[in-house]
Design a protein around this motif. Structure first.
Motif, PDB file in Angstrom:
ATOM      1  N   MET A   1       0.856  -1.198   0.000  1.00 27.23           N
ATOM      2  CA  MET A   1       0.000   0.000   0.000  1.00 27.23           C
ATOM      3  C   MET A   1       0.890   1.245   0.000  1.00 27.23           C
ATOM      4  N   LYS A   2       0.545   2.200  -0.846  1.00 25.12           N
ATOM      5  CA  LYS A   2       1.376   3.400  -0.962  1.00 25.12           C
ATOM      6  C   LYS A   2       0.585   4.663  -0.600  1.00 25.12           C
ATOM      7  N   VAL A   3       1.303   5.621  -0.086  1.00 18.19           N
ATOM      8  CA  VAL A   3       0.709   6.945   0.105  1.00 18.19           C
ATOM      9  C   VAL A   3       0.837   7.707  -1.207  1.00 18.19           C
ATOM     10  N   LEU A   4      -0.297   8.125  -1.729  1.00 18.45           N
ATOM     11  CA  LEU A   4      -0.271   8.844  -3.011  1.00 18.45           C
ATOM     12  C   LEU A   4      -0.038  10.342  -2.807  1.00 18.45           C
ATOM     13  N   SER A   5      -0.716  10.899  -1.814  1.00 11.13           N
ATOM     14  CA  SER A   5      -0.586  12.348  -1.612  1.00 11.13           C
ATOM     15  C   SER A   5      -1.077  12.728  -0.230  1.00 11.13           C
ATOM     16  N   LEU A   6      -0.626  13.853   0.221  1.00  8.36           N
ATOM     17  CA  LEU A   6      -1.111  14.439   1.475  1.00  8.36           C
ATOM     18  C   LEU A   6      -1.733  15.792   1.127  1.00  8.36           C
ATOM     19  N   ILE A   7      -3.032  15.885   1.312  1.00  7.83           N
ATOM     20  CA  ILE A   7      -3.742  17.103   0.922  1.00  7.83           C
ATOM     21  C   ILE A   7      -4.062  17.921   2.169  1.00  7.83           C
ATOM     22  N   PHE A  60       1.446  12.036  15.785  1.00 10.39           N
ATOM     23  CA  PHE A  60       0.281  12.342  14.947  1.00 10.39           C
ATOM     24  C   PHE A  60      -0.920  11.527  15.392  1.00 10.39           C
ATOM     25  N   ILE A  61      -2.057  12.025  15.026  1.00  6.63           N
ATOM     26  CA  ILE A  61      -3.315  11.295  15.220  1.00  6.63           C
ATOM     27  C   ILE A  61      -3.852  10.965  13.838  1.00  6.63           C
ATOM     28  N   ALA A  62      -4.162   9.703  13.624  1.00  4.37           N
ATOM     29  CA  ALA A  62      -4.750   9.279  12.357  1.00  4.37           C
ATOM     30  C   ALA A  62      -6.184   8.836  12.623  1.00  4.37           C
ATOM     31  N   GLN A  63      -7.104   9.305  11.806  1.00  2.73           N
ATOM     32  CA  GLN A  63      -8.519   8.961  11.986  1.00  2.73           C
ATOM     33  C   GLN A  63      -9.141   8.683  10.631  1.00  2.73           C
ATOM     34  N   GLY A  64      -9.953   7.668  10.589  1.00  2.00           N
ATOM     35  CA  GLY A  64     -10.609   7.379   9.320  1.00  2.00           C
ATOM     36  C   GLY A  64     -11.527   6.181   9.405  1.00  2.00           C
ATOM     37  N   VAL A  65     -11.942   5.734   8.241  1.00  2.00           N
ATOM     38  CA  VAL A  65     -12.908   4.646   8.122  1.00  2.00           C
ATOM     39  C   VAL A  65     -12.292   3.530   7.280  1.00  2.00           C
ATOM     40  N   LEU A  66     -12.398   2.286   7.753  1.00  2.00           N
ATOM     41  CA  LEU A  66     -11.921   1.167   6.951  1.00  2.00           C
ATOM     42  C   LEU A  66     -12.749   1.091   5.663  1.00  2.00           C
ATOM     43  N   GLY A  67     -12.058   0.836   4.584  1.00  2.00           N
ATOM     44  CA  GLY A  67     -12.747   0.775   3.288  1.00  2.00           C
ATOM     45  C   GLY A  67     -12.568   2.040   2.474  1.00  2.00           C
ATOM     46  N   LYS A  80       6.259  17.816  11.589  1.00  2.00           N
ATOM     47  CA  LYS A  80       5.905  17.395  10.231  1.00  2.00           C
ATOM     48  C   LYS A  80       6.941  16.451   9.624  1.00  2.00           C
ATOM     49  N   ASP A  81       8.224  16.660   9.937  1.00  2.00           N
ATOM     50  CA  ASP A  81       9.248  15.771   9.383  1.00  2.00           C
ATOM     51  C   ASP A  81       9.138  14.378   9.989  1.00  2.00           C
ATOM     52  N   ALA A  82       8.919  14.316  11.296  1.00  2.00           N
ATOM     53  CA  ALA A  82       8.775  13.027  11.967  1.00  2.00           C
ATOM     54  C   ALA A  82       7.562  12.275  11.429  1.00  2.00           C
ATOM     55  N   VAL A  83       6.497  12.997  11.169  1.00  2.00           N
ATOM     56  CA  VAL A  83       5.285  12.370  10.641  1.00  2.00           C
ATOM     57  C   VAL A  83       5.551  11.805   9.250  1.00  2.00           C
ATOM     58  N   ARG A  84       6.246  12.564   8.459  1.00  2.00           N
ATOM     59  CA  ARG A  84       6.540  12.130   7.100  1.00  2.00           C
ATOM     60  C   ARG A  84       7.403  10.860   7.104  1.00  2.00           C
ATOM     61  N   GLU A  85       8.401  10.864   7.994  1.00  2.00           N
ATOM     62  CA  GLU A  85       9.278   9.681   8.084  1.00  2.00           C
ATOM     63  C   GLU A  85       8.487   8.467   8.558  1.00  2.00           C
ATOM     64  N   ALA A  86       7.626   8.676   9.545  1.00  2.00           N
ATOM     65  CA  ALA A  86       6.830   7.565  10.071  1.00  2.00           C
ATOM     66  C   ALA A  86       5.924   6.986   8.996  1.00  2.00           C
ATOM     67  N   LEU A  87       5.333   7.843   8.214  1.00  2.00           N
ATOM     68  CA  LEU A  87       4.444   7.352   7.151  1.00  2.00           C
ATOM     69  C   LEU A  87       5.222   6.510   6.148  1.00  2.00           C
ATOM     70  N   GLN A  88       6.416   6.963   5.820  1.00  2.00           N
ATOM     71  CA  GLN A  88       7.208   6.221   4.836  1.00  2.00           C
ATOM     72  C   GLN A  88       7.632   4.868   5.396  1.00  2.00           C
ATOM     73  N   THR A  89       7.829   4.803   6.705  1.00  2.00           N
ATOM     74  CA  THR A  89       8.189   3.524   7.319  1.00  2.00           C
ATOM     75  C   THR A  89       6.971   2.603   7.389  1.00  2.00           C
TER      76      THR A  89
END
Lengths: 104, 375
Positions: A1-7, A60-67, A80-89
């Motif tokens: 699974m890849k992160v496409l973009s952060l809006i 960071f706090i992540a919130q969302g819906v499965l699906g 923001k840098d730590a969040v970006r690194e964590a997402l990539q990991t």
């Protein structure tokens, strides 16, 4: 699974950043649990659409819906840098997004 | 999707508005002084006049937003350096920021009046705050955070008594709560947004002027008339309208205003009030109404809620993602209001009703709030 973009999301609050993280596939329970590793997961499978909240040690706090193919990230600007690194990991196939206004 | 964000902008737009915009864009252009022979802008001004009891359509200035209207009014008054302005803590940034910019540049002083304990605004506080140096009163007609209505007839009377110009931000109230400006002796300016209760498209706003004509132009440029004049022509509305107007947008706004006048603001406001009272009258535990409106007067359909543990941002996302309910969370561009109400910095969850909403939708919202509240 890849992160496409952060809006960036405008939430009227000055102290935090909110961004919508877009994925290349729908969020699964497995991906949610990977996102929550080392952090605190609140999972509400009984809602009409299963909702999750992750309080992650990378500030960071992540919130969302499965699906959904997206979820919301909220964090303080200085992390923001730590969040970006964590997402990539977490999403190991992630590629650095080129057009992300939040990270620039 | 259930849309409870009408205080931000109306949705869906009435078919008549869409038809008018399309007709404006597909028929030969009609722009006064620039193209064609008809004057659709004047038709829009006439429609807006009907909301305020005014007779002269040239006293209606069309703008791109209520914010631009507030800026034109404030800057056009050319308040002397060192002047004092009285406003309230419930203002939107459309008033707060232009006032702050003016004060910074002109050594101005601003007094921000609070609400009373019961959530109402007392005009008596204005009386007590007026100084010899006071040169302007600037107040919202209805808060975009709590929906509380300011006693505008009293404020207009007070302004006239003191010969003070009065700027009214009617963005949340226009088309719902009438303001009669028919017999005004001092300068009163009412700024409004076209895309909220008037159901026009975004990018439309206006202000109307009652009393003496005192505004200087803030923006200069083409008007389509008096092209030989070196500076802005003196006559209204051209003095205060420069640049190509949003003709199609104002065609849509006219259609929205005519529909509001046909349905009547009173009926439209009663609908919103009923929906809001249904929500606040039996709110699920542990939700709280932030600064409930005195006597349940929710004519603008705006209600702010808070939860003792969950942030408005989180709840708003849950409503959106789980239940398909659109609301608005945060500060609503009114930071002082939240500091005053004790909801800063997270703000509130704002529910704002409109003509398309139903009691059934309110029941769905209450059920969703119950489920989230208990989670």
């Amino acid at each position: 699974m890849k992160v496409l973009s952060l809006i960036p999301l405008d939430d009227c609050l000055g102290s935090t950043h909110s961004v919508r993280c877009h994925l290349d596939a729908a969020m699964t329970e497995e991906a949610m649990r990977r996102l929550a590793e080392g952090g605190r997961l609140e999972y509400f499978p009984h809602f009409p659409r299963p909702f999750f909240r992750v309080d992650h040690p990378a500030h960071f706090i992540a919130q969302g819906v499965l699906g959904n193919d997206h979820f919301r990230l909220t964090y303080l600007k200085q992390y923001k840098d730590a969040v970006r690194e964590a997402l990539q990991t977490i999403f190991s196939e992630s590629e650095p997004c080129q057009d992300c206004r939040t990270c620039s | 999707m259930i849309y409870f964000n009408h205080a931000a902008t109306s949705f869906p737009r009435p078919p008549a508005v869409l038809t008018a915009i399309q007709a404006s864009l597909t028929q030969p252009p009609q722009e006064p002084g620039r193209s064609g022979w008809e004057d659709p802008l004047m038709e829009c001004r006439r429609a807006l006049m009907g909301l305020f009891g005014l007779e002269d359509p040239l006293r209606v200035v069309l703008t791109a937003s209520a914010t631009l209207a507030c800026n034109q009014i404030l800057r056009g008054l050319e308040l002397p350096p060192g002047s004092h302005v009285i406003t309230s803590c419930m203002e939107h940034n459309s008033i707060l920021r232009p006032l702050a910019a003016w004060a910074d540049q002109n050594q101005g002083e601003i007094t921000y009046l609070p609400l009373e304990e019961d959530g109402s605004f007392s005009s008596g506080r204005i009386r007590a705050a007026v100084r010899d140096s006071t040169r302007l009163l600037a107040f919202t007609h209805a808060s975009n955070v709590t929906g509380v209505l300011f006693p505008m007839e009293e404020i207009i009377h007070l302004a006239a008594e003191r010969s003070l110009p009065l700027l009214i931000d009617a963005s949340q109230s226009v088309g719902l709560v009438p303001l009669d400006l028919g017999a005004i002796s001092s300068p009163v300016f009412v700024a409004g947004a076209g895309h909220k209760a008037l159901q026009g498209p975004p990018g439309t706003g206006f202000f109307v002027m009652a009393g003496p004509d005192v505004l200087k132009p803030w923006i200069a440029g083409g008007t389509g008339v008096h092209s030989l004049d070196r500076t802005q022509p003196p006559m209204l509305p051209y003095r205060l309208e420069a640049g190509t107007p949003n003709t199609s947008g104002f065609a849509g706004l006219r259609a929205g205003v005519l529909q509001v006048l046909e349905q009547t603001p009173q009926v439209l406001a009663a609908h919103r009030c009923t929906l809001a009272q249904t929500l606040v009258g039996d709110l699920p535990t542990p939700w709280r109404v932030v600064s409930p409106n005195p006597e349940g007067d929710y004519r603008t359909g705006v209600v702010s809620l808070s939860h003792p543990e969950k942030s408005p941002s989180e709840v708003g996302l849950m409503l959106q993602e789980i239940f398909g309910i659109e609301t608005r969370w945060g500060l609503h561009c009114a930071p002082l209001a939240h500091q005053h109400l004790g909801t800063f910095p997270q703000g509130t969850l704002r529910i704002s009703f409109g003509e398309s909403n139903t009691l059934e939708q309110v029941a769905i919202l209450k059920d969703a709030l119950f489920q989230i509240g208990m989670s």
